[in-house]
Design a protein around this motif. Structure first.
Motif, PDB file in Angstrom:
ATOM      1  N   PRO A  82     -11.815   7.305  -4.665  1.00 51.29           N
ATOM      2  CA  PRO A  82     -11.477   6.507  -3.490  1.00 51.29           C
ATOM      3  C   PRO A  82     -12.741   6.072  -2.752  1.00 51.29           C
ATOM      4  O   PRO A  82     -13.752   6.775  -2.771  1.00 51.29           O
ATOM      5  CB  PRO A  82     -10.643   7.459  -2.632  1.00 51.29           C
ATOM      6  N   PHE A 126      -5.332   2.733  -6.723  1.00 51.92           N
ATOM      7  CA  PHE A 126      -5.013   4.025  -6.104  1.00 51.92           C
ATOM      8  C   PHE A 126      -4.866   5.063  -7.208  1.00 51.92           C
ATOM      9  O   PHE A 126      -4.378   4.759  -8.287  1.00 51.92           O
ATOM     10  CB  PHE A 126      -3.700   3.924  -5.314  1.00 51.92           C
ATOM     11  N   GLY A 127      -5.311   6.291  -6.925  1.00 45.81           N
ATOM     12  CA  GLY A 127      -5.158   7.373  -7.899  1.00 45.81           C
ATOM     13  C   GLY A 127      -6.206   7.331  -8.991  1.00 45.81           C
ATOM     14  O   GLY A 127      -5.997   7.854 -10.076  1.00 45.81           O
ATOM     15  N   ARG A 173       1.329   4.259  -3.071  1.00 47.87           N
ATOM     16  CA  ARG A 173       1.119   5.696  -2.903  1.00 47.87           C
ATOM     17  C   ARG A 173       2.303   6.525  -3.416  1.00 47.87           C
ATOM     18  O   ARG A 173       2.253   7.745  -3.374  1.00 47.87           O
ATOM     19  CB  ARG A 173       0.856   6.011  -1.424  1.00 47.87           C
ATOM     20  N   THR A 174       3.384   5.860  -3.916  1.00 45.59           N
ATOM     21  CA  THR A 174       4.549   6.616  -4.396  1.00 45.59           C
ATOM     22  C   THR A 174       4.386   7.073  -5.839  1.00 45.59           C
ATOM     23  O   THR A 174       5.155   7.892  -6.319  1.00 45.59           O
ATOM     24  CB  THR A 174       5.842   5.762  -4.339  1.00 45.59           C
ATOM     25  N   ILE A 205       0.842  -1.206   0.000  1.00 50.19           N
ATOM     26  CA  ILE A 205       0.000   0.000   0.000  1.00 50.19           C
ATOM     27  C   ILE A 205       0.874   1.252   0.000  1.00 50.19           C
ATOM     28  O   ILE A 205       0.614   2.207  -0.746  1.00 50.19           O
ATOM     29  CB  ILE A 205      -0.974  -0.027   1.202  1.00 50.19           C
ATOM     30  N   GLU A 206       1.945   1.240   0.789  1.00 49.33           N
ATOM     31  CA  GLU A 206       2.866   2.389   0.794  1.00 49.33           C
ATOM     32  C   GLU A 206       3.509   2.555  -0.586  1.00 49.33           C
ATOM     33  O   GLU A 206       3.625   3.671  -1.092  1.00 49.33           O
ATOM     34  CB  GLU A 206       3.949   2.228   1.872  1.00 49.33           C
ATOM     35  N   ASP A 236      -8.285   5.387   0.851  1.00 48.53           N
ATOM     36  CA  ASP A 236      -7.944   6.098  -0.393  1.00 48.53           C
ATOM     37  C   ASP A 236      -7.901   5.153  -1.599  1.00 48.53           C
ATOM     38  O   ASP A 236      -7.422   5.524  -2.661  1.00 48.53           O
ATOM     39  CB  ASP A 236      -6.605   6.837  -0.251  1.00 48.53           C
ATOM     40  N   ALA A 237      -8.424   3.929  -1.442  1.00 50.90           N
ATOM     41  CA  ALA A 237      -8.391   2.965  -2.556  1.00 50.90           C
ATOM     42  C   ALA A 237      -9.794   2.694  -3.090  1.00 50.90           C
ATOM     43  O   ALA A 237     -10.776   2.752  -2.357  1.00 50.90           O
ATOM     44  CB  ALA A 237      -7.764   1.654  -2.081  1.00 50.90           C
TER      45      ALA A 237
END
Length: 400
Positions: A245, A240-241, A200-201, A196-197, A221-222
């Motif tokens: 979300p 993500f993104g 988010r990059t 998950i981290e 946020d997913a």
């Protein structure tokens, strides 16, 4: 199947290995010993063993990759088990392409099922895995399918790859431990929290997770998407993104129909079984979108705890299979046997939800005979064990 090391695998890519592989295309794995003995007269034993392993894996891979790709590709035993089937990988790649992704990292790439689909969608991919044999196999697959220009394979620990320069990442953590499937997301390799981290990059990301994931484990946020193929739930994906979300979605392949959940939609009221019964697709149920399908067909639940919807008028939907119900009865084996005998039912499809009865044991007791077919649904209605008889809606003659 024997363990294949990188050197034995590399020898398959030479002329002798290739000739062996094409000779073994239709070989019968039941005759492995006889075939091996015959081939070892003319070829090195390690090469024969690697070729036999590969030939058997290719046959198993046809179900996921189709005959054309499977017989050109290379596999590891684990890779066939864990890889994404082509239909799902192609769908996911098309979403990445629609988001405008041009360059991405595929972390824990396995034998390259997703990397191949992404490259075919025109995306350039860095494919990362820590197992040297898996990396050799992915390289060979990129080469065999003419995608080597777009797929760069790196043998490394995914947690050490800097993903910040990519448009997107895809992470497919290994979900099988030494003891079979892993249900605790933190026991994935790498753990879900790390994935998950990593997601988010980059501007966009997708993480493949087991479809049984508890909804509480989905980050806020997913977007969570459950995907089925020909009615079988294959996987869940955390996106993500995507600008949406918290969204829940069920996508059905091969049609590509995608049901997007309405937030805070109340559960429909339960009520009596009407003329039509709808069985939602497994992806719809896993995504907790049964209420959304009920709203689309103007239906009610047959019981507050059961994922069957009912209506008095037929409103077809791609998200559920409809059945016309002819009988609604309290569960009673004797009564069921008498009815089926009277109607000369020889073929029965037995479905169950919320019933303790085992369909195969029931089938033995029914001793069906006759030329007619029937669908039997064992379930609960208004809290009581109920049997519903009927047949699929689409088999009705037009105009009836």
């Amino acid at each position: 199947m024997g363990h294949v090391d990188v050197d034995a695998f590399d020898s398959l890519l030479g002329d002798e290995g290739q000739a062996l592989l094409s000779a073994l295309r239709d070989y019968d794995p039941a005759k492995e010993l006889a075939t091996a003995t015959r081939l070892r007269r003319d070829h090195p034993p390690a090469l024969v063993s690697a070729a036999l392993t590969q030939a058997a894996l290719r046959q198993r891979a046809v179900a996921k990759f189709g005959p054309e790709d499977a017989h050109r590709m290379y596999f590891t035993p684990n890779g066939v088990e864990q890889s994404t089937r082509t239909s799902v990988a192609a769908y996911r790649a098309s979403r990445f392409a629609e988001f405008g992704v041009r360059r991405m990292a595929d972390l824990c790439c396995g034998i390259g099922g997703d990397a191949i689909a992404l490259a075919r969608a025109g995306i350039s991919v860095l494919a990362v895995d820590r197992d040297p044999l898996t990396c050799a196999v992915t390289r060979a697959n990129a080469e065999a399918l003419g995608l080597a220009e777009l797929i760069e394979v790196r043998c490394a620990d995914v947690t050490e790859v800097d993903t910040r320069d990519f448009d997107a990442v895809f992470v497919d953590p290994a979900r099988r431990g030494g003891r079979g499937r892993v249900f605790d997301p933190e026991a994935y390799s790498p753990p879900l929290s790390w994935a998950i981290e990593a997601a988010r990059t980059t501007p966009r990301a997708a993480l493949k997770i087991a479809p049984g994931v508890p909804h509480e484990a989905v980050p806020e946020d997913a977007e969570a998407e459950w995907i089925s193929d020909h009615g079988h739930v294959k996987e869940a994906v955390l996106w993500f993104g995507t600008a949406r979300p918290g969204l829940r979605r069920a996508t059905l392949l091969p049609s590509g129909h995608s049901l997007i959940g309405t937030p805070l939609l109340p559960d429909p009221e339960p009520g009596p079984v009407g003329r039509w019964l709808y069985e939602p697709d497994g992806a719809v149920i896993r995504a907790h979108l049964v209420a959304d399908v009920a709203a689309r067909v103007g239906g009610r639940l047959i019981d507050p705890t059961i994922a069957y919807i009912t209506t008095d008028e037929l409103r077809p939907t791609p998200y559920a299979t409809a059945y016309e119900i002819t009988d609604v009865l309290p569960f009673n084996l004797k009564k069921l046997k008498a009815l089926l005998r009277e109607r000369e039912v020889g073929v029965a499809t037995i479905k169950k939800r919320g019933s303790a009865v085992e369909p195969e044991q029931l089938r033995k007791k029914l001793r069906l005979e006759g030329g007619n077919a029937c669908t039997i649904v064992l379930t609960r209605s208004a809290g009581s064990p109920t049997m519903l008889l009927g047949h699929p809606a689409q088999t009705l003659p037009a105009g009836s």
